[in-house]
Design a protein around this motif. Structure first.
Motif, PDB file in Angstrom:
ATOM      1  N   GLY A 236       0.806  -1.215   0.000  1.00  0.00           N
ATOM      2  CA  GLY A 236       0.000   0.000   0.000  1.00  0.00           C
ATOM      3  C   GLY A 236       0.834   1.258   0.000  1.00  0.00           C
ATOM      4  N   TYR A 237       2.088   1.159   0.414  1.00  0.00           N
ATOM      5  CA  TYR A 237       3.012   2.284   0.417  1.00  0.00           C
ATOM      6  C   TYR A 237       4.420   1.748   0.615  1.00  0.00           C
ATOM      7  N   VAL A 238       5.410   2.579   0.320  1.00  0.00           N
ATOM      8  CA  VAL A 238       6.821   2.227   0.520  1.00  0.00           C
ATOM      9  C   VAL A 238       7.482   3.320   1.344  1.00  0.00           C
ATOM     10  N   ILE A 239       8.104   2.944   2.452  1.00  0.00           N
ATOM     11  CA  ILE A 239       8.821   3.901   3.293  1.00  0.00           C
ATOM     12  C   ILE A 239      10.260   4.021   2.787  1.00  0.00           C
ATOM     13  N   GLU A 240      10.635   5.230   2.424  1.00  0.00           N
ATOM     14  CA  GLU A 240      11.990   5.467   1.930  1.00  0.00           C
ATOM     15  C   GLU A 240      12.952   5.852   3.053  1.00  0.00           C
ATOM     16  N   GLU A 241      12.448   6.563   4.049  1.00  0.00           N
ATOM     17  CA  GLU A 241      13.334   7.109   5.085  1.00  0.00           C
ATOM     18  C   GLU A 241      12.566   7.275   6.390  1.00  0.00           C
ATOM     19  N   ARG A 242      13.277   7.110   7.465  1.00  0.00           N
ATOM     20  CA  ARG A 242      12.687   7.274   8.787  1.00  0.00           C
ATOM     21  C   ARG A 242      13.663   8.085   9.647  1.00  0.00           C
ATOM     22  N   PHE A 243      13.137   8.972  10.497  1.00  0.00           N
ATOM     23  CA  PHE A 243      14.013   9.744  11.378  1.00  0.00           C
ATOM     24  C   PHE A 243      13.506   9.707  12.811  1.00  0.00           C
ATOM     25  N   ASP A 244      14.426   9.355  13.683  1.00  0.00           N
ATOM     26  CA  ASP A 244      14.208   9.435  15.123  1.00  0.00           C
ATOM     27  C   ASP A 244      15.441  10.116  15.682  1.00  0.00           C
ATOM     28  N   ARG A 245      15.275  10.997  16.648  1.00  0.00           N
ATOM     29  CA  ARG A 245      16.426  11.757  17.144  1.00  0.00           C
ATOM     30  C   ARG A 245      17.540  10.854  17.640  1.00  0.00           C
TER      31      ARG A 245
END
Length: 319
Positions: free
Chosen positions: A297-306
């Motif tokens: 249903g979607y593709v995650i390219e990038e994720r950010f957590d501090r």
């Protein structure tokens, strides 16, 4: 009656999911109001999850900046625009809270209502929806079509659905766990929440105009969402085509008999009814085709957590 929720050993965790698409004009104010609201909720541990639905205006860079400054903020970025419903679902899958609130980034839905939503959840309700009492800043056409659509959907749906509500609602973890297991390719979140049958209540509010930018729900997107809602929650359109065909045939036969002219059975109107019936069947077949394709249903390219540097995660494909 719902049973009151009591947390003795630890404060409950509340996740806020905020789908975003080209919202640089609103995000600073959105985050400021959200953060102030969550700070006032001293009996909760809170997190904010922003989902960038393939923005092209610097939304991602702004979200990363917010996450660097605020440890409660996490951000997820799609590889392209997959749509509002996909962004909501991605945020639900990221959320870890005992309860999850979905709210748009444009501040038409006031973050200041979140404590009231949470209070009703603590009373024992599994779903607490925010029902729109008024819709300031929207055209008369959009208000009229929204009013008609929600009532048509409720009338045709195989199960009751909340009227005059969008995706701004709080859901208990039990509800969220059910939602994130759904594998529908054309998922209609509002309909799915109602379909589960968990205890549901609502609070009323006056919807404000956008603080910046323009609505991302163009007429085309609104029609697509309406089609998804009707097809996913009801078999009535299929039955409508059968009823129209039967009515046209009966009317044609009656007219031909009364006027003693068999040629009246071949009127062009009959072909219109046939085309309508075929079109409705085609919509259902298209939905089945998308389901059989089984694409994510979607593709995650990038994720950010501090706590973690932003890294591309091309191997992460979320179904």
């Amino acid at each position: 009656m719902p049973k009151t929720r009591v947390f003795d050993e630890r404060p409950p965790t509340l996740s806020i999911v905020i789908p975003c698409f080209n919202e640089t004009g609103a995000l600073h104010q959105t985050h400021a109001r959200l953060a102030a609201t969550l700070r006032s909720m001293t009996g909760y541990t809170c997190e904010q999850i922003y989902v960038d639905d393939g923005s092209s205006d610097g939304t991602w860079e702004l979200l990363v900046s917010l996450a660097r400054r605020d440890p409660t903020v996490r951000a997820v970025r799609f590889s392209r625009n997959f749509g509002h419903q996909a962004a909501c679902l991605a945020g639900l899958r990221e959320a870890v809270g005992d309860a999850v609130v979905v709210i748009d980034a444009d501040l038409q839905d006031p973050p200041e209502l979140i404590p009231e939503l949470a209070a009703r959840w603590r009373e024992g309700w599994s779903v607490v929806s925010a029902r729109r009492r008024s819709r300031d800043g929207e055209t008369a056409f959009k208000k009229a079509t929204a009013y008609a659509y929600y009532r048509l959907l409720n009338a045709l749906s195989d199960h009751p659905t909340a009227v005059d509500t969008g995706d701004f609602r709080l859901m208990d973890r039990q509800v969220v766990d059910q939602l994130i297991r759904i594998r529908d390719k054309d998922l209609y979140l509002r309909g799915a929440v109602s379909w589960f049958g968990f205890t549901e209540t609502s609070i009323e509010y006056d919807r404000a105009p956008r603080v910046a930018g323009e609505s991302k729900y163009t007429l085309r997107r609104m029609l697509a969402l309406s089609r998804r809602g009707l097809l996913s929650g009801s078999i009535a359109p299929l039955r409508l085509s059968t009823s129209l065909g039967a009515a046209a045939l009966a009317g044609g036969l009656t007219t031909a008999v009364v006027r003693r002219d068999a040629r009246l059975l071949l009127r062009p109107a009959e072909f219109g009814v046939q085309a309508l019936a075929i079109g409705i069947l085609g919509e259902y077949l298209h939905t089945v085709f998308r389901q059989v394709q089984d694409r994510p249903g979607y593709v995650i390219e990038e994720r950010f957590d501090r706590a973690v540097s932003p890294l591309p995660i091309v191997e992460r494909v979320t179904l």
